[in-house]
Design an enzyme around this catalytic site. Structure first.
Site, PDB file in Angstrom:
ATOM      1  N   ASP A   1       0.033   5.021   0.878  1.00  0.00           N
ATOM      2  CA  ASP A   1      -0.187   6.192   1.797  1.00  0.00           C
ATOM      3  C   ASP A   1      -0.171   5.492   3.033  1.00  0.00           C
ATOM      4  O   ASP A   1      -0.903   4.778   3.320  1.00  0.00           O
ATOM      5  CB  ASP A   1      -1.336   6.842   1.549  1.00  0.00           C
ATOM      6  CG  ASP A   1      -1.246   8.382   1.986  1.00  0.00           C
ATOM      7  OD1 ASP A   1      -0.378   8.529   2.274  1.00  0.00           O
ATOM      8  OD2 ASP A   1      -2.365   9.052   1.780  1.00  0.00           O
TER       9      ASP A   1
ATOM     10  N   ASP B   1       0.863  -1.081  -0.001  1.00  0.00           N
ATOM     11  CA  ASP B   1       0.125   0.096  -0.022  1.00  0.00           C
ATOM     12  C   ASP B   1       0.861   1.281   0.170  1.00  0.00           C
ATOM     13  O   ASP B   1       2.082   1.087   0.349  1.00  0.00           O
ATOM     14  CB  ASP B   1      -0.849  -0.063   1.296  1.00  0.00           C
ATOM     15  CG  ASP B   1      -1.509   1.102   1.276  1.00  0.00           C
ATOM     16  OD1 ASP B   1      -2.292   1.632   0.491  1.00  0.00           O
ATOM     17  OD2 ASP B   1      -1.727   1.738   2.430  1.00  0.00           O
TER      18      ASP B   1
END
Ligand code: BG6
Ligand code: MG
Length: 210
Positions: A10, A8
């Site tokens: 952020d 992922d």
């Protein structure tokens, strides 16, 4: 032994949380709905439109689809203005060192992010060169906790979910990883989540796992 890792973006490789917060706060203020950091935390890993739905339902406000499109576009304009100020310094040196070391160990690395701004963030931070593939909000129709973004990432690097781990900071992202059949590694908020297979405190802990 896993052959690939899907990250992922952020909250894992860097944080643009404050930029999301400032952009949502300004549109929420204009709409007259309450918005605070607690609500902002609920938006991690969630798509832009689903985020707006959460904000509106917290504020008890209903908007037409057209109005929602306009509000989401305004939020994105402000968020992207914030992203323009990003530089490679937004990424901690240990993140770059960890990615380089994992690549050197022969692992395939991919990004799996709900954000439609992923490519801009990778470009501004000069992180793009570490990844063999990028799966993001522009190539999916269903947002996390649906596993689509990670399944596409695995497909892009030519591996089965069983051969990959997912690194996530959001509960919705861990749910997505588990639903897709991936090993889940949780950092930040996700480190304390019951469905997380391996909690880590820092990205460099990956070097002990792979
Ligand atoms: C995720 C963020 O990375 O991207 C969420 O954690 C955000 O908070 C989502 O809503 C969608 O981002 P964007 O850039 O497409 O509006
Ligand atoms: Mg995240």
């Amino acid at each position: 032994m896993k052959q690939g890792i899907i990250f992922d973006l952020d909250g894992v490789l860097l944080s643009t949380d404050e930029m999301h917060y400032a952009a949502w706060k300004s549109v929420a203020d204009e709409l007259g709905v309450p918005f605070d950091r607690q609500v902002n935390n609920l938006l991690r890993g969630v798509s832009r439109m689903a985020s707006l739905d959460i904000i509106l339902s917290h504020g008890g406000l209903t908007l037409s689809d057209e109005e929602k499109e306009a509000v989401a576009a305004r939020k994105n304009e402000r968020y992207r203005a914030g992203l323009q100020t990003l530089t490679p310094d937004a990424v901690a040196p240990q993140v770059r060192q960890t990615l380089a070391a994992l690549k050197e160990r022969g692992l395939k690395l991919a990004v799996g992010s709900s954000s439609r701004n992923t490519k801009l963030i990778l470009e501004k931070t000069d992180l793009g060169r570490f990844f063999d593939a990028v799966s993001d909000g522009t190539n999916i129709t269903r947002s996390k906790p649906d596993p689509e973004v990670f399944l596409k990432a695995a497909q892009f690097i030519g591996l089965a979910p069983d051969d990959c781990a997912v690194v996530e900071d959001a509960v919705a992202g861990i749910d997505a990883a588990k639903a897709g059949g991936f090993l889940s590694i949780g950092i930040g908020d996700a480190a304390g989540y019951a469905k997380t297979d391996h909690p880590i405190r820092s990205l460099r802990d990956l070097l002990d796992l792979f």
